[in-house]
Design a protein around this motif. Structure first.
Motif, short mmCIF file in Angstrom:
data_model
loop_
_atom_site.label_atom_id
_atom_site.label_comp_id
_atom_site.label_asym_id
_atom_site.label_seq_id
_atom_site.Cartn_x
_atom_site.Cartn_y
_atom_site.Cartn_z
N SER A 4 5.45 -0.56 5.16
CA SER A 4 5.09 0.32 4.06
C SER A 4 4.50 -0.71 2.82
O SER A 4 5.35 -1.77 2.72
CB SER A 4 6.05 1.22 3.65
OG SER A 4 5.62 1.59 2.09
N PRO A 5 3.45 -0.71 2.29
CA PRO A 5 3.29 -1.57 1.18
C PRO A 5 4.00 -1.77 0.04
O PRO A 5 4.16 -2.74 -0.35
CB PRO A 5 1.71 -1.18 0.83
CG PRO A 5 1.22 -0.31 1.93
CD PRO A 5 2.48 0.30 2.49
N ASP A 6 4.79 -0.78 -0.07
CA ASP A 6 5.70 -1.15 -1.30
C ASP A 6 7.13 -0.39 -1.06
O ASP A 6 7.88 -0.68 -1.94
CB ASP A 6 5.16 -0.08 -2.41
CG ASP A 6 4.87 1.37 -2.22
OD1 ASP A 6 5.06 1.80 -0.77
OD2 ASP A 6 4.54 2.06 -3.04
N ARG A 7 7.54 0.18 -0.13
CA ARG A 7 8.69 0.76 0.26
C ARG A 7 9.52 0.54 1.67
O ARG A 7 10.41 0.88 1.88
CB ARG A 7 9.05 2.10 -0.15
CG ARG A 7 8.63 2.69 -1.50
CD ARG A 7 9.07 4.03 -1.67
NE ARG A 7 8.04 5.01 -1.19
CZ ARG A 7 8.11 6.23 -0.89
NH1 ARG A 7 9.32 6.99 -1.31
NH2 ARG A 7 7.29 7.14 -0.54
N ALA A 54 5.01 -5.73 5.03
CA ALA A 54 4.56 -4.74 3.64
C ALA A 54 3.10 -5.30 3.73
O ALA A 54 2.42 -4.69 2.88
CB ALA A 54 5.36 -5.18 2.45
#
Length: 319
Positions: free
Chosen positions: A14-17, A37
């Protein structure tokens, strides 16, 4: 599908989480977890990975030799049009999506806006700001006709809430399996007949070749001039150029849009300038960490036990 170990190697992307999702999965006893990420990190961690839990994954990596060990990809969302758009993903990789988690969120979003507009809350607040006593008789949802295009788990929950408000409920779906939950059911060949008598049209369809730009100039003009359209499905269900044209003419009462062809919606997009358009930032059906994790962990147990996975995607159908 058989698993050699009860501890499969999982890549969380996930790019952020990614870290939050990975920690949640670890808390359920699965310890062979890698986190990525970025595309570079994903490429590094793919060798030896058996399962991917991913969002906006760089799908071109899945047809590389480094991904030969991957047997299952679990999407973090309900939509998988990004995965379906990449025909190079090997057929031996099973794809699943999140199901039965977004209906409550999205149906409450739908009726938040329907009631806000129907009861003219904006007028009430304006009267308050002006210290002005302004009695009027608001309309009722009871007796109004709502049409739900897409009768999966999300559409079914919208139908359920519409029943509570004593609305007339029409539905359109591609397979007709849920035709019994609506007062009138329409097939994809009957779009004009479906929309022409609606007070509210709600789109919950997945995005496929058959549904891209399904709402165009002709369908919009077939709707009543005091009707409202709401899109909580996928942005490209609507031809946005046609929608802007129709809304500028004032043919429809309102458009409530939570999803768009390009997200974030560009700052210079004409939809922002239209007073009869209500824009929200793709928030009607959030993928929560706990919700996604719970679904995924349940599916891992099914995978380990050689049971059918939930949310299995049919590539021919596109969802």
């Amino acid at each position: 599908m058989k698993l050699k170990s009860t501890q499969p190697t999982i890549l969380v992307y996930s790019p952020d989480r990614a870290k939050a999702y990975a920690e949640c999965v670890r808390n359920h006893g699965f310890n062979h977890i890698k986190v990525a990420a970025t595309s570079e990190e994903a490429k590094k961690h793919l060798p030896g990975t058996e399962i991917i839990l991913g969002w906006k994954f760089p799908t071109h990596l899945l047809n590389k030799p480094s991904a030969s060990s991957v047997s299952w990809y679990q999407s973090m969302g309900a939509g998988v049009d990004d995965l379906m758009a990449d025909a190079t993903i090997p057929n031996n990789i099973t794809i699943t999506r999140i199901v039965d988690q977004f209906g409550t969120y999205i149906s409450e979003y739908v009726f938040t806006f329907l009631l806000y507009m129907l009861k003219d809350v904006a007028r009430m607040k304006q009267s308050q700001r002006e210290n002005r006593w302004d009695p009027f008789i608001p309309e009722l949802l009871a007796g109004k006709t709502i049409g739900v295009a897409g009768l999966g788990s999300i559409g079914a929950e919208i139908v359920q809430k519409a029943r509570a408000f004593q609305m007339n409920v029409h539905g359109l779906s591609f397979n007709g399996k849920q035709a019994h939950i609506v007062d009138r059911h329409f097939s994809p060949e009957q779009w004009v007949a479906f929309v022409k008598d609606l007070d509210y049209l709600v789109l919950t369809l997945p995005l496929t070749d058959a549904t891209k730009h399904i709402i165009n100039h002709d369908i919009l003009l077939a709707m009543k001039t005091n009707a409202t359209i709401m899109n909580v499905g996928r942005g490209a269900l609507i031809n946005e150029t046609d929608l802007v044209s129709v809304m500028r003419k004032g043919h429809l009462k309102a458009a409530i849009l939570d999803v768009f062809e390009t997200e974030p919606l560009p700052v210079d997009h004409p939809l922002y300038t239209l007073s009869n358009v209500h824009i929200t930032s793709h928030l009607s059906g959030p993928s929560t960490t706990d919700g996604v994790c719970s679904f995924f962990v349940n599916n891992i147990q099914r995978y380990v036990n050689d049971q059918p996975l939930q949310g299995l995607v049919n590539r021919q159908r596109g969802y």
